[in-house]
Design an enzyme around this catalytic site. Structure first.
Site, PDB file in Angstrom:
ATOM      1  N   CYS A  38       0.827  -1.200   0.000  1.00  0.00           N
ATOM      2  CA  CYS A  38       0.000   0.000   0.000  1.00  0.00           C
ATOM      3  C   CYS A  38       0.862   1.252   0.000  1.00  0.00           C
ATOM      4  CB  CYS A  38      -0.888   0.048   1.254  1.00  0.00           C
ATOM      5  SG  CYS A  38      -1.973  -1.364   1.474  1.00  0.00           S
ATOM      6  N   ASP A 458      19.251  38.094 -12.583  1.00  0.00           N
ATOM      7  CA  ASP A 458      17.951  38.370 -13.192  1.00  0.00           C
ATOM      8  C   ASP A 458      17.386  39.679 -12.640  1.00  0.00           C
ATOM      9  OD1 ASP A 458      15.485  37.064 -14.703  1.00  0.00           O
ATOM     10  OD2 ASP A 458      14.720  37.912 -12.824  1.00  0.00           O
TER      11      ASP A 458
END
Length: 508
Positions: A38, A458
């Site tokens: 599971c 940037d």
């Protein structure tokens, strides 16, 4: 959460007992008394700790003789974040397996791409994941088969070959072994669900498709919460290349160049999943298309771990608390993104889109899109290598950068893909004319998938840093950002989000 978490029995038991979905994909729980495995968040009553065994992959569970739980469907868990945040051999191998390389080229092909022997690949995957490349690829084929069985009316023989099996017998045997049901029983079990309603399958329900729609699949792509779709879809929509991408009816749509054919994907953000509609010319491309879409949307990220790390900086914490779960918008085609990064050097987003659209119209392969306005695949590097530089409406220096890049990509001298060695690829890109740190880092962040790529030069980052009281010079900001590692690419998303640029907003 960390590498080899399945060996920490106490922590795994706590995760299972609390049904913590954050751990889905990190490890799998095999129950010795039932013979099933599971996901940690399985909704059934947790087994006794002494009956639990923990494995690092679904393939390892299958190798140990366990079958998949019919309730929580562990084979559809989000992928382990490890493979997208690491650049070592195992992570690169896992990315290539997800991209279908073992099915197309075998283990020797996988080894050749990575530059190692097949024995080395086998040994390292077995040591970390409890299964070799063939078993890992087999588990992926089984998942693809189940998806096709439950969501299409295709004959089983077609499904067997579409999901990558070499024979119908192997397909039947694998499905029975993994799911404890014959393929026809899987389809019968899914059939009672009402048309267009979800088939219950835990947190990653799959939606049934109209039987008359050949080659079209509709499914749910699961992710770890939280997920903030604003910058993710905002970025993709704001930079969309006309003809290749579009935002339509609340969905991001684009064309796909795939190993066996072509495709069109529509991706719609939902509160607990991404609705995905795939149109494929060849269903053998299913697992590759899903893998690339998940990678583009960064769906296997661990947002809790990322945000917790960034919150340790008191100036970043308010941004994270305001809109947690930001992802890094990536790409389905690394070479395409590199070309677009060059086209976008020192120009506006609108100008970059215009340059790219001209290339697409002139050199892209046409596609038929009956549902929208998509017209072309983005041109392959081989096609772009034939472009006359004089036809490019850009400065001569950038023409040189463009032509050099596409030749290197076409010749294979620069390789951008799931198997890329990040430091080596960075070095090769930096050696090309016109490639500075910004271009290399944006390719590393959005094409290669490096979660620690950073853009200190940037303009948007420097402006955000100054407004927040962070150092705004590249050197000083880089020094401050050391505390954000290894998640600096996500810090970039939070810093960009302080601006009013359309990339930061979900389109209306």
């Amino acid at each position: 959460m960390q590498k080899g978490m399945h060996t920490d029995t106490e922590r795994c038991v706590r995760a299972v007992q609390s049904k913590d979905a954050r751990f889905d994909g990190w490890f799998f729980t095999a129950v010795v008394t039932t013979g099933i495995y599971c996901r940690p968040s399985c909704p059934v009553v947790p087994p006794k700790p002494e009956n639990m065994r923990f494995h690092p992959s679904a393939a390892a569970c299958q190798q140990a003789g366990f079958r998949a739980c019919k309730r929580c469907r562990p084979d559809t868990s989000p992928g382990s974040p490890e493979w997208n945040q690491r650049a070592d051999l195992v992570a690169r191998a896992m990315r290539l397996i997800a991209d279908g390389v073992v099915d197309r080229e075998g283990v020797p092909g996988l080894a050749a791409r990575l530059g190692y022997s097949t024995r080395q690949i086998e040994r390292q995957l077995l040591a970390e994941l409890g299964a070799g490349p063939l078993a890992l690829a087999r588990a992926q084929r089984a998942q693809a088969a189940r998806l096709l069985i439950e969501t299409t009316p295709l004959p089983m023989a077609d499904i067997a070959f579409a999901s990558g099996f070499a024979s119908i017998r192997t397909f039947n045997d694998t499905v029975r072994e993994v799911y404890a049901l014959a393929p026809t029983d899987l389809r019968t079990r899914a059939a009672p669900a009402p048309r267009s309603s979800p088939v219950t399958s835990g947190t990653s329900r799959i939606t049934e498709v109209a039987a008359s729609t050949a080659g079209v699949l509709t499914l749910r792509l699961p992710f770890r919460t939280p997920l903030n779709p604003d910058n993710l879809f905002g970025h993709l929509a704001a930079t969309a290349v006309p003809g290749v991408e579009e935002w339509r009816d609340g969905a991001y749509r684009r064309t796909l160049r795939l190993p066996y054919g072509r495709g069109i994907v529509s991706l719609t953000p939902r509160p607990d999943h991404i609705a995905c509609r795939l149109t494929l010319s060849d269903l053998r491309d299913l697992t590759v298309a899903i893998s690339r879409c998940r990678r583009m949307l960064d769906l296997d990220a661990d947002p809790v771990a990322i945000d917790d790390q960034l919150r340790t900086d008191p100036l970043l914490a308010p941004l994270v608390d305001k809109a947690p779960g930001r992802r890094v918008p990536r790409t389905v085609d690394e070479a395409e993104f590199a070309v677009r990064a060059v086209l976008g050097q020192q120009v506006s987003t609108a100008a970059a889109r215009t340059h790219a659209a001209r290339l697409v119209t002139a050199h892209g392969e046409q596609v038929d899109d009956p549902e929208g306005g998509l017209t072309h695949l983005f041109p392959a590097p081989e096609a772009l290598a034939e472009v006359d530089p004089e036809s490019l409406a850009m400065p001569r220096s950038r023409r040189t950068t463009f032509t050099t890049l596409v030749r290197q990509l076409a010749d294979g001298d620069v390789r951008l893909g799931p198997d890329s060695d990040w430091p080596q690829t960075r070095a090769r890109l930096l050696a090309l004319p016109g490639f500075g740190p910004w271009t290399v880092d944006v390719i590393a962040m959005r094409a290669l998938g490096d979660p620690d790529a950073f853009l200190p030069t940037d303009l948007g980052i420097r402006r955000a840093a100054q407004e927040l009281g962070l150092p705004s010079t590249p050197a000083a900001l880089t020094a401050r950002a050391a505390a954000w590692r290894p998640w600096r690419a996500y810090a970039v998303q939070y810093l960009w989000a302080t601006d009013s640029h359309p990339i930061n907003f979900l389109p209306v």
